[in-house]
Enzyme design. Structure first.
Site, mmCIF file in Angstrom:
data_model
loop_
_atom_site.group_PDB
_atom_site.id
_atom_site.type_symbol
_atom_site.label_atom_id
_atom_site.label_comp_id
_atom_site.label_asym_id
_atom_site.label_seq_id
_atom_site.Cartn_x
_atom_site.Cartn_y
_atom_site.Cartn_z
ATOM 1 N N CYS A 49 15.828 37.202 -0.335
ATOM 2 C CA CYS A 49 14.918 36.072 -0.587
ATOM 3 C C CYS A 49 13.559 36.260 0.074
ATOM 4 C CB CYS A 49 15.546 34.764 -0.121
ATOM 5 S SG CYS A 49 17.037 34.370 -1.030
ATOM 6 N N HIS A 105 9.443 29.679 0.317
ATOM 7 C CA HIS A 105 10.613 30.076 -0.473
ATOM 8 C C HIS A 105 11.350 28.795 -0.868
ATOM 9 C CE1 HIS A 105 14.211 31.819 -1.905
ATOM 10 N NE2 HIS A 105 14.934 31.571 -0.838
ATOM 11 N N ASN A 157 17.031 28.097 -6.515
ATOM 12 C CA ASN A 157 16.664 29.219 -5.635
ATOM 13 C C ASN A 157 16.639 30.495 -6.477
ATOM 14 O OD1 ASN A 157 16.525 31.282 -3.767
ATOM 15 N ND2 ASN A 157 18.041 30.400 -2.375
HETATM 16 O O1 UT7 Z 1 17.646 31.675 -0.152
HETATM 17 C C1 UT7 Z 1 18.357 32.270 0.867
HETATM 18 C C2 UT7 Z 1 18.547 31.341 1.981
HETATM 19 N N1 UT7 Z 1 19.524 30.343 1.641
HETATM 20 C C3 UT7 Z 1 19.333 29.117 2.047
HETATM 21 O O2 UT7 Z 1 18.319 28.827 2.647
HETATM 22 C C4 UT7 Z 1 20.440 28.121 1.860
HETATM 23 C C5 UT7 Z 1 20.679 27.428 3.172
HETATM 24 N N2 UT7 Z 1 21.720 26.418 3.114
HETATM 25 C C6 UT7 Z 1 21.618 25.301 2.399
HETATM 26 O O3 UT7 Z 1 20.688 25.090 1.668
HETATM 27 C C7 UT7 Z 1 22.684 24.241 2.602
HETATM 28 O O4 UT7 Z 1 23.492 24.602 3.704
HETATM 29 C C8 UT7 Z 1 23.583 24.050 1.359
HETATM 30 C C9 UT7 Z 1 22.799 23.346 0.237
HETATM 31 C C10 UT7 Z 1 24.115 25.375 0.894
HETATM 32 C C11 UT7 Z 1 24.771 23.130 1.708
HETATM 33 O O5 UT7 Z 1 24.311 21.925 2.256
HETATM 34 P P1 UT7 Z 1 24.928 21.366 3.614
HETATM 35 O O6 UT7 Z 1 24.347 20.048 3.863
HETATM 36 O O7 UT7 Z 1 24.737 22.431 4.664
HETATM 37 O O8 UT7 Z 1 26.433 21.167 3.244
HETATM 38 P P2 UT7 Z 1 27.714 21.849 3.892
HETATM 39 O O9 UT7 Z 1 27.772 23.309 3.558
HETATM 40 O O10 UT7 Z 1 27.776 21.461 5.323
HETATM 41 O O11 UT7 Z 1 28.856 21.136 3.091
HETATM 42 C C12 UT7 Z 1 29.095 19.728 3.218
HETATM 43 C C13 UT7 Z 1 30.264 19.355 2.336
HETATM 44 C C14 UT7 Z 1 31.469 20.274 2.534
HETATM 45 O O12 UT7 Z 1 32.622 19.482 2.491
HETATM 46 P P3 UT7 Z 1 33.393 19.109 3.864
HETATM 47 O O13 UT7 Z 1 33.751 20.434 4.488
HETATM 48 O O14 UT7 Z 1 32.389 18.336 4.672
HETATM 49 O O15 UT7 Z 1 34.552 18.324 3.380
HETATM 50 C C15 UT7 Z 1 31.433 21.156 1.310
HETATM 51 O O16 UT7 Z 1 32.703 21.617 0.929
HETATM 52 O O17 UT7 Z 1 29.907 19.453 0.972
HETATM 53 C C16 UT7 Z 1 30.879 20.227 0.271
HETATM 54 N N3 UT7 Z 1 30.235 20.914 -0.844
HETATM 55 C C17 UT7 Z 1 30.012 20.343 -2.032
HETATM 56 N N4 UT7 Z 1 30.329 19.129 -2.508
HETATM 57 C C18 UT7 Z 1 29.972 18.839 -3.763
HETATM 58 C C19 UT7 Z 1 29.717 22.164 -0.865
HETATM 59 N N5 UT7 Z 1 29.180 22.412 -2.071
HETATM 60 C C20 UT7 Z 1 29.359 21.298 -2.813
HETATM 61 C C21 UT7 Z 1 29.008 20.949 -4.130
HETATM 62 N N6 UT7 Z 1 29.323 19.712 -4.571
HETATM 63 N N7 UT7 Z 1 28.347 21.786 -4.972
#
Ligand code: UT7
Length: 323
Positions: free
Chosen positions: A114, A250, A280
């Site tokens: 990225c 980004h 992304n």
């Molecule tokens: O481009 C390269 C660099 N990449 C990035 O910069 C991405 C960086 N990370 C992010 O943007 C965020 O961490 C994400 C968008 C990937 C995830 O957001 P988050 O607020 O960090 O959520 P999380 O991973 O902590 O997940 C929260 C909950 C989890 O459930 P539990 O464990 O709390 O029960 C996940 O299983 O959301 C759940 N979850 C979803 N729920 C509905 C994960 N993906 C989904 C989904 N729909 N698509």
């Protein structure tokens, strides 16, 4: 007199097919609300079957050439930032070179995931400053849809396909931070974090593989490192967040974009945001945002721009340029 690498043209290309968040609701345990709230993404473009990264890159390159009023053989070099080259080799950049009918100069890929466009831009600037090239096309192009595990809701809803290209040309400058062109860059990587974001395939496995990401950890690194690298680049030329007309970040997550702007004390009215429409697109996201930002009338000649990105590696960095 100082040589500066000045932007002479820009263009982008997005595949026709648009996938709205609602499409995922039908086949995954997810919702439009979750995707929008956690990432800011509403839709993304997805390449057609058979449409490759070099195809997307060629369309963006043609748009940038038209914008600059240049012919392919006016270019000395093409640097293509991508992690989704059509084949393991040759470089997708050479395919773009051939597609354009460019019969001189040289072309190669840069792979910093990225952060690839930031790394490619810094390299292009270095080549121009060293006199190795006078006109360099820098492209970011990706087909991340080909790396998705479509059963993994934590990644497949986040990424999209697209390409953006810009043309840099050597011009005389005064050597001060009022010059147009690339003014400074700051590049970093830390391979100790390589397991946070990677593709579980490649030459060692004999498969293409799928993208795997520890999203929460990458998020934490992003919020900390992006403002740091942007400040480091600005510091090199005696500038601060207050001097910035546009952050062109980004486009991974609206929450990361907002947190970085806050840390830089730049209001969101001075941030180009396209993540809602593109998702992304990895190395393509910054040139896409630059091109769309210019087309929207946000970015104007003379504006001070900071680009910043982080991704797999981890690799991260920033480039400061005056449009
Ligand atoms: O481009 C390269 C660099 N990449 C990035 O910069 C991405 C960086 N990370 C992010 O943007 C965020 O961490 C994400 C968008 C990937 C995830 O957001 P988050 O607020 O960090 O959520 P999380 O991973 O902590 O997940 C929260 C909950 C989890 O459930 P539990 O464990 O709390 O029960 C996940 O299983 O959301 C759940 N979850 C979803 N729920 C509905 C994960 N993906 C989904 C989904 N729909 N698509």
């Amino acid at each position: 007199m100082t040589i500066r690498a000045v932007v002479k043209g820009i263009g982008h290309y997005l595949p026709e097919r648009i996938v709205e968040n609602a499409e995922f609701e039908a086949r995954l345990d997810t919702s439009d609300e979750w995707i929008k709230a956690r990432s800011g993404i509403e839709r993304r473009h997805v390449a057609a079957e058979g449409q490759t990264t070099s195809d997307l890159a060629t369309r963006a390159a043609l748009a940038a050439l038209a914008d600059a009023g240049m012919q392919p053989d006016d270019l000395d070099a093409i640097i293509l930032a991508t992690s989704t080259a059509d084949l393991t080799f040759p470089a997708a950049a050479t395919m773009v070179q051939a597609n354009l009918g460019m019969t001189r100069g040289f072309a190669f890929d840069v792979q910093a995931v990225c952060a690839g466009f930031v790394f490619a831009l810094a390299n292009a600037n270095g080549m121009i400053l060293s006199g190795q090239a006078k006109r360099v096309m820098v492209i970011g192009a990706e087909t991340f849809s080909r790396l998705m595990d479509w059963t993994d809701r934590s990644t497949c809803v986040l990424f999209g396909d697209g390409a953006g290209a810009l043309i840099l040309q050597a011009e005389d400058g005064s050597g001060t931070n009022t010059d147009r062109g690339v003014l400074a860059s700051d590049l970093n990587s830390d391979g100790r974090h390589r397991d946070l974001l990677y593709v579980d395939g490649g030459v060692s496995t004999g498969t293409t593989g799928h993208l795997r990401m520890q999203g929460r950890d990458v998020f934490r690194h992003a919020v900390e490192k992006l403002a740091q690298t942007a400040h480091a680049a600005l510091d090199k030329v005696g500038l601060t967040g207050g001097d910035v007309n546009w952050i062109v970040p980004h486009q991974a997550n609206l929450r990361i974009i907002t947190a970085t702007a806050q840390r830089m004390q730049v209001p969101m009215e001075r941030v180009v945001v396209t993540v809602q429409d593109h998702g992304n697109t990895s190395a393509a996201s910054i040139p896409l945002a630059l091109s769309v930002g210019r087309d929207r009338g946000q970015i104007k000649p003379g504006d001070l721009i900071v680009t910043e990105a982080i991704g797999g590696g981890l690799a991260w960095g920033a480039v400061v340029l005056r449009w």
